[in-house]
Write a protein that holds these residues in place. Structure first.
Motif, PDB file in Angstrom:
ATOM      1  N   LEU A 147       0.826  -1.204   0.000  1.00 60.43           N
ATOM      2  CA  LEU A 147       0.000   0.000   0.000  1.00 60.43           C
ATOM      3  C   LEU A 147       0.861   1.256   0.000  1.00 60.43           C
ATOM      4  O   LEU A 147       0.533   2.255  -0.658  1.00 60.43           O
ATOM      5  CB  LEU A 147      -0.933  -0.007   1.213  1.00 60.43           C
ATOM      6  CG  LEU A 147      -1.950   1.138   1.298  1.00 60.43           C
ATOM      7  CD1 LEU A 147      -2.824   1.185   0.050  1.00 60.43           C
ATOM      8  CD2 LEU A 147      -2.809   1.014   2.546  1.00 60.43           C
ATOM      9  N   LEU A 187      -5.571  -3.215  -4.858  1.00 63.16           N
ATOM     10  CA  LEU A 187      -6.126  -2.915  -3.544  1.00 63.16           C
ATOM     11  C   LEU A 187      -6.946  -4.081  -2.993  1.00 63.16           C
ATOM     12  O   LEU A 187      -7.024  -4.268  -1.776  1.00 63.16           O
ATOM     13  CB  LEU A 187      -6.964  -1.636  -3.616  1.00 63.16           C
ATOM     14  CG  LEU A 187      -6.143  -0.362  -3.884  1.00 63.16           C
ATOM     15  CD1 LEU A 187      -7.053   0.834  -4.159  1.00 63.16           C
ATOM     16  CD2 LEU A 187      -5.204  -0.050  -2.732  1.00 63.16           C
ATOM     17  N   THR A 246      -7.080   1.314   3.353  1.00 60.78           N
ATOM     18  CA  THR A 246      -7.291   0.689   2.046  1.00 60.78           C
ATOM     19  C   THR A 246      -8.620   1.130   1.455  1.00 60.78           C
ATOM     20  O   THR A 246      -8.708   1.469   0.258  1.00 60.78           O
ATOM     21  CB  THR A 246      -7.241  -0.843   2.182  1.00 60.78           C
ATOM     22  OG1 THR A 246      -5.995  -1.224   2.760  1.00 60.78           O
ATOM     23  CG2 THR A 246      -7.387  -1.522   0.828  1.00 60.78           C
TER      24      THR A 246
END
Length: 490
Positions: A147, A187, A246
């Motif tokens: 991420l 993601l 996220t």
């Protein structure tokens, strides 16, 4: 069969204080992974190497904290002689810029590879009582690092949407190039790793003992670093915070807000992590926790943070190449002392933010030389903190209820000794959004957070010379040439 040679940092497990156990780190040593990954001790050793690599100056020891990221966000004066000048000007083509970005890319993906070395073989210790902590940490770290790479090198989702090509996601240690995924696929992979990590960390000792406790017990014979100061390891609450992050980067603020609120409620019950109280920071003693480490959902020990940061912030130590001075007068003073700011702000006072000086990372010599004063908090850098969850909820309520949005902002302001913002019916969404952005700017100086926050919002970048309009080219770090040349999977 050839053995894999892997570089890890070995933590010396000597001494009686947690500071000694965590911070007395020997030079890197070569470890034969085939030999190391046979029992819990070996897995924990390699896992310690992941944290050690994250503390390097290329990553969270400098560039991704107070250095490059905050230079680009406009906090510091950056003269032409400064090492970050080209990147400050968004010139990504110079050799120096490319070398810096290559080091960040390589550092993040090297950390991912370390996690995968663990995950490829961790099931071999499935019967160990701490198997879940090892696997949960490795999964959570793999998701976190991916991420982080996405935030820097991935596309601007607000402009490009979720179907644009982003980055490769590595789930095994084999050195085989992986396909570049769409932002949505990428993601989703982060989400999957975090959900699995959550199941393995549901019995994390941090829940009952808090972020600073040493769960080894007084009579333990062999020190187990997994149980000591869970707040500076990937932990259950960090995974929950990353799930909220996220959702935010997917553009689903509703889901992000629900997740952030759930975490705030959980922490309100356990008290494992909490906002600092004013009286803890106002007391006149030298060793107060000016890093607000009690608020860190996920922190990182950087044992040499003093030597790394001194050339950048300590008077007389820096050079034209390294010195970073707050761009304060007529710029940062507008958010810290005027408008929605206040000269009573504990951050302004404790971090010594003024023209020519920033004191957040300076460790007083009386503390540094003392054998008695606990100084763990001075060596901890912030990766995720509790105020971020409040800001996340406040951002969601910009489209739902402005008064509620202000209430969440005010919770953080109260912890910083700022007066409450007052809701009136004449306030617009843009007004409250500016309140939020101002608070984020005040909160995260020296933490490397603001640049990617502005990227996600596709917001102008604030500079003393004038605001810079958002652009995809400015906000998106170019993927290093080596990756684009040798990764032919697309």
């Amino acid at each position: 069969m050839n053995k894999i040679i892997y570089i890890v940092s070995i933590v010396v497990l000597l001494g009686t204080s947690s500071c000694e156990k965590w911070l007395d780190v020997r030079p890197d040593e070569e470890v034969l992974v085939d030999d190391a990954l046979k029992d819990r001790k070996g897995f924990v050793t390699v896992l310690s190497g992941v944290y050690g690599s994250l503390a390097s100056p290329q990553l969270y020891g400098r560039n991704l904290e107070y250095g490059l990221m905050d230079a680009m966000a406009g906090y510091w004066k950056i003269p032409t002689t400064n090492q970050y000048y080209e990147l400050y000007k968004f010139d990504y083509k110079t050799v120096r810029s490319q070398d810096t970005l290559q080091a960040i890319w390589s550092g993040l993906y090297n950390g991912i590879r370390q996690c995968n070395l663990i995950l490829d073989r961790v099931d071999e210790i499935n019967g160990d009582p701490y198997y879940g902590l090892v696997k949960g940490e490795a999964l959570g770290l793999r998701a976190f690092l991916h991420l982080e790479a996405f935030k820097l090198f991935g596309p601007v989702v607000k402009v490009k949407g979720l179907q644009t090509q982003s980055l490769p996601y590595y789930k095994a240690a084999v050195k085989v190039p992986q396909k570049f995924l769409s932002s949505s696929e990428f993601l989703q992979a982060v989400e999957a790793d975090l959900q699995e990590a959550r199941t393995y960390l549901e019995s994390d000792p941090i829940i009952s003992a808090g972020r600073e406790a040493d769960g080894n017990g007084a009579n333990v014979q062999i020190y187990n670093s997994l149980l000591d100061r869970r707040g500076v390891r990937m932990n259950y609450y960090a995974v929950l915070a990353l799930l909220a992050r996220t959702s935010q980067w997917k553009g689903d603020m509703g889901e992000a807000s629900v997740r952030a609120q759930d975490l705030i409620v959980k922490l309100g019950v356990s008290k494992a992590i909490r906002l600092m109280e004013n009286n803890e920071l106002e007391n006149n003693y030298i060793n107060k926790d000016i890093h607000f480490s009690k608020e860190n959902i996920f922190g990182l020990y950087v044992n040499n943070i003093s030597s790394l940061s001194r050339p950048y912030f300590e008077r007389g130590m820096g050079t034209n190449k390294t010195s970073l001075e707050p761009d304060y007068t007529y710029f940062l003073d507008e958010i810290y002392e005027y408008n929605t700011g206040s000269s009573l702000d504990l951050r302004l006072i404790l971090w010594t933010i003024n023209t020519g000086y920033f004191g957040k990372y300076i460790i007083p010599s009386t503390v540094l030389n003392s054998k008695d004063d606990p100084k763990d908090h001075y060596y901890e850098v912030q990766l995720i903190n509790l105020p971020e969850m409040y800001f996340m909820v406040a951002e969601d309520y910009l489209d739902k209820n402005l008064e509620t949005s202000i209430e969440y902002i005010n919770t953080v302001r109260t912890a910083r000794k700022l007066p409450n913002l007052v809701y009136t019916g004449s306030l617009t969404k843009d007004d409250v959004k500016e309140y939020l952005i101002d608070e984020v700017r005040r909160e995260y100086i020296g933490e490397g957070y603001l640049f990617t926050f502005l990227k996600r919002l596709y917001n102008p970048i604030y500079r003393s010379s004038g605001n810079i309009a958002p652009s995809e080219s400015n906000f998106t770090f170019p993927i290093p040439d080596d990756e684009m040349i040798y990764n032919t999977t697309n």
